[in-house]
Enzyme design. Sequence first.
Site, PDB file in Angstrom:
ATOM      1  N   THR A 161       0.836  -1.212   0.000  1.00 56.83           N
ATOM      2  CA  THR A 161       0.000   0.000   0.000  1.00 56.83           C
ATOM      3  C   THR A 161       0.866   1.256   0.000  1.00 56.83           C
ATOM      4  O   THR A 161       1.983   1.253   0.517  1.00 56.83           O
ATOM      5  CB  THR A 161      -0.942   0.066   1.230  1.00 56.83           C
ATOM      6  N   VAL A 162       0.297   2.301  -0.587  1.00 51.89           N
ATOM      7  CA  VAL A 162       0.983   3.604  -0.632  1.00 51.89           C
ATOM      8  C   VAL A 162      -0.032   4.675  -0.215  1.00 51.89           C
ATOM      9  O   VAL A 162      -1.193   4.644  -0.660  1.00 51.89           O
ATOM     10  CB  VAL A 162       1.543   3.877  -2.048  1.00 51.89           C
ATOM     11  N   ARG A 205       1.833   7.188  -7.345  1.00 51.01           N
ATOM     12  CA  ARG A 205       2.380   7.409  -8.695  1.00 51.01           C
ATOM     13  C   ARG A 205       3.694   8.183  -8.686  1.00 51.01           C
ATOM     14  O   ARG A 205       3.960   9.001  -9.541  1.00 51.01           O
ATOM     15  CB  ARG A 205       1.349   8.130  -9.599  1.00 51.01           C
ATOM     16  N   ARG A 206       4.480   7.909  -7.657  1.00 49.83           N
ATOM     17  CA  ARG A 206       5.836   8.482  -7.630  1.00 49.83           C
ATOM     18  C   ARG A 206       6.863   7.371  -7.503  1.00 49.83           C
ATOM     19  O   ARG A 206       8.009   7.625  -7.156  1.00 49.83           O
ATOM     20  CB  ARG A 206       6.005   9.413  -6.436  1.00 49.83           C
ATOM     21  N   GLY A 207       6.416   6.146  -7.661  1.00 52.61           N
ATOM     22  CA  GLY A 207       7.366   5.041  -7.656  1.00 52.61           C
ATOM     23  C   GLY A 207       7.598   4.393  -6.303  1.00 52.61           C
ATOM     24  O   GLY A 207       8.533   3.597  -6.163  1.00 52.61           O
ATOM     25  N   TYR A 249       0.488  -5.988 -11.207  1.00 55.03           N
ATOM     26  CA  TYR A 249       1.777  -6.630 -10.943  1.00 55.03           C
ATOM     27  C   TYR A 249       2.485  -7.266 -12.138  1.00 55.03           C
ATOM     28  O   TYR A 249       3.628  -7.699 -12.005  1.00 55.03           O
ATOM     29  CB  TYR A 249       1.615  -7.663  -9.817  1.00 55.03           C
ATOM     30  N   PHE A 286      -3.796 -13.578   1.527  1.00 52.21           N
ATOM     31  CA  PHE A 286      -2.802 -13.196   2.535  1.00 52.21           C
ATOM     32  C   PHE A 286      -2.306 -11.787   2.256  1.00 52.21           C
ATOM     33  O   PHE A 286      -2.697 -11.171   1.269  1.00 52.21           O
ATOM     34  CB  PHE A 286      -1.625 -14.197   2.562  1.00 52.21           C
TER      35      PHE A 286
HETATM   36  C1  LIG Z   1      -1.517   0.152  -5.953  1.00 52.83           C
HETATM   37  C2  LIG Z   1      -0.583   1.103  -5.213  1.00 52.83           C
HETATM   38  C3  LIG Z   1       0.181   0.318  -4.155  1.00 52.83           C
HETATM   39  C4  LIG Z   1       0.388   1.730  -6.238  1.00 52.83           C
HETATM   40  O1  LIG Z   1       1.388   2.483  -5.554  1.00 52.83           O
HETATM   41  P1  LIG Z   1       2.235   3.627  -6.306  1.00 52.83           P
HETATM   42  O2  LIG Z   1       3.355   3.997  -5.400  1.00 52.83           O
HETATM   43  O3  LIG Z   1       1.324   4.681  -6.760  1.00 52.83           O
HETATM   44  O4  LIG Z   1       2.788   2.838  -7.571  1.00 52.83           O
HETATM   45  P2  LIG Z   1       4.028   3.294  -8.490  1.00 52.83           P
HETATM   46  O5  LIG Z   1       4.092   4.796  -8.512  1.00 52.83           O
HETATM   47  O6  LIG Z   1       5.244   2.576  -8.047  1.00 52.83           O
HETATM   48  O7  LIG Z   1       3.532   2.752  -9.882  1.00 52.83           O
HETATM   49  C5  LIG Z   1       4.274   1.873 -10.676  1.00 52.83           C
HETATM   50  C6  LIG Z   1       3.510   1.588 -11.932  1.00 52.83           C
HETATM   51  O8  LIG Z   1       2.310   0.865 -11.584  1.00 52.83           O
HETATM   52  C7  LIG Z   1       1.198   1.527 -12.165  1.00 52.83           C
HETATM   53  N1  LIG Z   1       0.046   1.360 -11.275  1.00 52.83           N
HETATM   54  C8  LIG Z   1      -0.054   1.820 -10.033  1.00 52.83           C
HETATM   55  N2  LIG Z   1      -1.253   1.484  -9.522  1.00 52.83           N
HETATM   56  C9  LIG Z   1      -1.894   0.791 -10.483  1.00 52.83           C
HETATM   57  C10 LIG Z   1      -3.187   0.194 -10.572  1.00 52.83           C
HETATM   58  N3  LIG Z   1      -4.051   0.258  -9.545  1.00 52.83           N
HETATM   59  N4  LIG Z   1      -3.517  -0.445 -11.721  1.00 52.83           N
HETATM   60  C11 LIG Z   1      -2.657  -0.500 -12.758  1.00 52.83           C
HETATM   61  N5  LIG Z   1      -1.422   0.070 -12.735  1.00 52.83           N
HETATM   62  C12 LIG Z   1      -1.062   0.697 -11.604  1.00 52.83           C
HETATM   63  C13 LIG Z   1       1.629   2.977 -12.276  1.00 52.83           C
HETATM   64  O9  LIG Z   1       0.867   3.658 -13.239  1.00 52.83           O
HETATM   65  C14 LIG Z   1       3.067   2.839 -12.683  1.00 52.83           C
HETATM   66  O10 LIG Z   1       3.103   2.536 -14.067  1.00 52.83           O
HETATM   67  P3  LIG Z   1       4.353   2.914 -15.015  1.00 52.83           P
HETATM   68  O11 LIG Z   1       5.499   2.096 -14.473  1.00 52.83           O
HETATM   69  O12 LIG Z   1       3.923   2.489 -16.365  1.00 52.83           O
HETATM   70  O13 LIG Z   1       4.543   4.383 -14.839  1.00 52.83           O
HETATM   71  C15 LIG Z   1      -1.370   2.258  -4.538  1.00 52.83           C
HETATM   72  O14 LIG Z   1      -2.105   2.936  -5.512  1.00 52.83           O
HETATM   73  C16 LIG Z   1      -2.292   1.793  -3.433  1.00 52.83           C
HETATM   74  O15 LIG Z   1      -1.922   1.808  -2.268  1.00 52.83           O
HETATM   75  N6  LIG Z   1      -3.530   1.386  -3.792  1.00 52.83           N
HETATM   76  C17 LIG Z   1      -4.501   0.934  -2.799  1.00 52.83           C
HETATM   77  C18 LIG Z   1      -4.073  -0.350  -2.152  1.00 52.83           C
HETATM   78  C19 LIG Z   1      -3.909  -1.476  -3.167  1.00 52.83           C
HETATM   79  O16 LIG Z   1      -4.788  -1.726  -3.972  1.00 52.83           O
HETATM   80  N7  LIG Z   1      -2.777  -2.192  -3.071  1.00 52.83           N
HETATM   81  C20 LIG Z   1      -2.483  -3.322  -3.887  1.00 52.83           C
HETATM   82  C21 LIG Z   1      -2.669  -4.473  -2.970  1.00 52.83           C
HETATM   83  S1  LIG Z   1      -2.142  -5.989  -3.656  1.00 52.83           S
END
Ligand SMILES: CC(C)(COP(=O)(O)OP(=O)(O)OC[C@H]1O[C@@H](n2cnc3c(N)ncnc32)[C@H](O)[C@@H]1OP(=O)(O)O)[C@@H](O)C(=O)NCCC(=O)NCCS
Length: 410
Positions: free
Chosen positions: A85-86, A92-94, A126, A410
Amino acid sequence: MPEFSAVPELSAADSWEDISPVAELAYGGYGHTAEYHASAASIFEPKRSLVARIGGRACGTCAVYSLEMTLPGGPAAVAGLGYVTVAPDHRRRGVMSAMVLRVLHTLHEAGAEPVAALNTTEAGIYGRFGFGLASQAAKVRIHRHARDLRETAGGERTVRIGAPEEHAAALAAVYAQCVGERPGMLRRDAVWAARAVLDLPDHRGGSGRLLCMVVEEEGEPSGYALYRLTAAWEDSVPRYEVSVRELFARDPASGTALWRALLDVDLAGSVVADRPVDDPVLALLADPRSAAPVLRDQLHVRIVDVDRALEQRGYAAETDLVLDVTDPLCPWNERRFRLRTGPEGGECRPTAAAADLELTSRDLGALYLGGTSLVQLARAGLVRELRPGAVRAAATAFRHDPAPFCPIVF
Ligand SMILES: CC(C)(COP(=O)(O)OP(=O)(O)OC[C@H]1O[C@@H](n2cnc3c(N)ncnc32)[C@H](O)[C@@H]1OP(=O)(O)O)[C@@H](O)C(=O)NCCC(=O)NCCS
């Protein structure tokens, strides 16, 4: 990968409390009860799990679990990722990218689990990190009017219904007998077994409490189902939904007895369940169209170290193949490997020999549990055949019957 606008600092978590505030915000700001946190904390492994911080403030989390998963050929260690989670104001900052890459590189450098797996909230996240879709569930809905099942040999079973805690020993005994049956299944100790029957009132969404049905053969538990009812009425006619969380049976007659009992629950209009794609009930239904199974992604698998990963699973046929693997995020995998398989398992070594198949580590991950067809991947243009016959030979070796399934999130 996105450019970091601020590079997150990654460190091991000290405790579940390091993770929970960020996770709670990221999942929508729902407050959870002390019971929820106690359960999440009970499986949490602080030393393995990551917290990301920017400017000293926690903004990202990634839990890592030490799992034992059934693979084709037997159980093996797999790293489970959860609570990725972020914080909403750091997306969207990596941050996620930094955490996932750190986990994969740490597993490799430590010579730890050669495979990682996760279930995900959104299926599209993923693949970019090399996770392949390795198991699917079939969501079935069986309506009362279509509940006739074909006869199963094996005699009568007694069915008892009660609270899950009354039947804890029976559940543990049956699960232990079934855990080796399908790839994707996870061994459960008492802590993980307690999670399987966790029934938080604020997570019921208007449904009744979790119930347990146990079948017995000569006084011994031989199967169980965990389920709950959701009340519904249609023109004053009861159409309750019976929603099955888990169903395991150690023999066909016990499985059929459970399904008959579930389909016969008073007031029920339908039974819904996420089941293996080759669940026996799909063969038992007199009206097979009625269940209308819908596929959903389940386990996403990441090969961390190709050679060690391919050596810890079994194979369905003898082969001798050279795989040319592409893996830009884990460059130690980017090479050719000779894989020899047989009844004793697989031997996988780096080689300079000419390749038979070209594929990504993501697609190797999809193949890992034996549930994805290599022929399908080749027809999709994702696996390239460089020696005639190699696709067919590899497909037979990698495939596993029965199909993978993982009932645990999990
Ligand atoms: C999903 C989550 C963890 C992404 O975190 P983030 O720090 O914004 O991700 P990043 O900035 O590292 O993104 C990396 C890449 O993944 C992509 N990405 C991020 N979230 C995505 C999503 N929900 N669906 C598809 N692609 C996604 C980004 O666009 C980016 O793409 P790029 O490499 O082509 O630029 C965050 O949005 C979050 O906490 N969501 C709610 C909790 C959740 O669903 N967690 C996943 C649990 S398994």
